[in-house]
Design a protein around this motif. Sequence first.
Motif, short mmCIF file in Angstrom:
data_model
loop_
_atom_site.label_atom_id
_atom_site.label_comp_id
_atom_site.label_asym_id
_atom_site.label_seq_id
_atom_site.Cartn_x
_atom_site.Cartn_y
_atom_site.Cartn_z
N GLY A 34 3.59 37.56 -69.06
CA GLY A 34 2.49 37.99 -68.21
C GLY A 34 1.17 37.95 -68.97
N ARG A 35 0.06 37.90 -68.23
CA ARG A 35 -1.25 37.80 -68.86
C ARG A 35 -1.52 38.95 -69.84
N ASP A 67 0.78 38.61 -73.00
CA ASP A 67 0.34 37.50 -73.84
C ASP A 67 -0.95 37.85 -74.57
N ARG A 121 -6.16 33.12 -72.84
CA ARG A 121 -5.15 33.67 -71.92
C ARG A 121 -5.75 34.75 -71.03
N SER A 165 -3.18 32.03 -64.75
CA SER A 165 -1.88 31.57 -65.27
C SER A 165 -1.60 30.11 -64.99
N ASP A 166 -2.00 29.61 -63.85
CA ASP A 166 -1.71 28.21 -63.51
C ASP A 166 -2.61 27.23 -64.26
N ALA A 218 0.56 30.28 -71.71
CA ALA A 218 1.07 31.27 -70.76
C ALA A 218 2.59 31.34 -70.92
#
Length: 98
Positions: free
Chosen positions: A69-70, A73, A54, A59-60, A66
């Motif tokens: 938020g990064r 997470d 992560r 994110s995509d 995910a």
Amino acid sequence: MSMAQRPRPSIAIHVPFLLVMIVVVIAIVRISQYHWRQGGTLIGAAMVLAAALRAILPSDRAGLIAVRGRAVDTLLYGGLGLVIVFIALSIEGGPLDT
């Protein structure tokens, strides 16, 4: 755009989740063989792996790992994973000890 014209997402975005789940399946096998400490450690390691993936992946491209938020997470996966590893390594005895 209609439903038929939408581009299908690449299967590659699910690879991070697949890697984490492979470790979890191995952990479940070890737990079912009464190696619960190794299995618990592997589950914690799977969470730490999810945190690392992560943190590294955008994110995509992170797929199903995910969730928020990064930063959130990464912090939650990593923290929970480290706690699980610590507990699995520090508890004495086993589930069938009397």
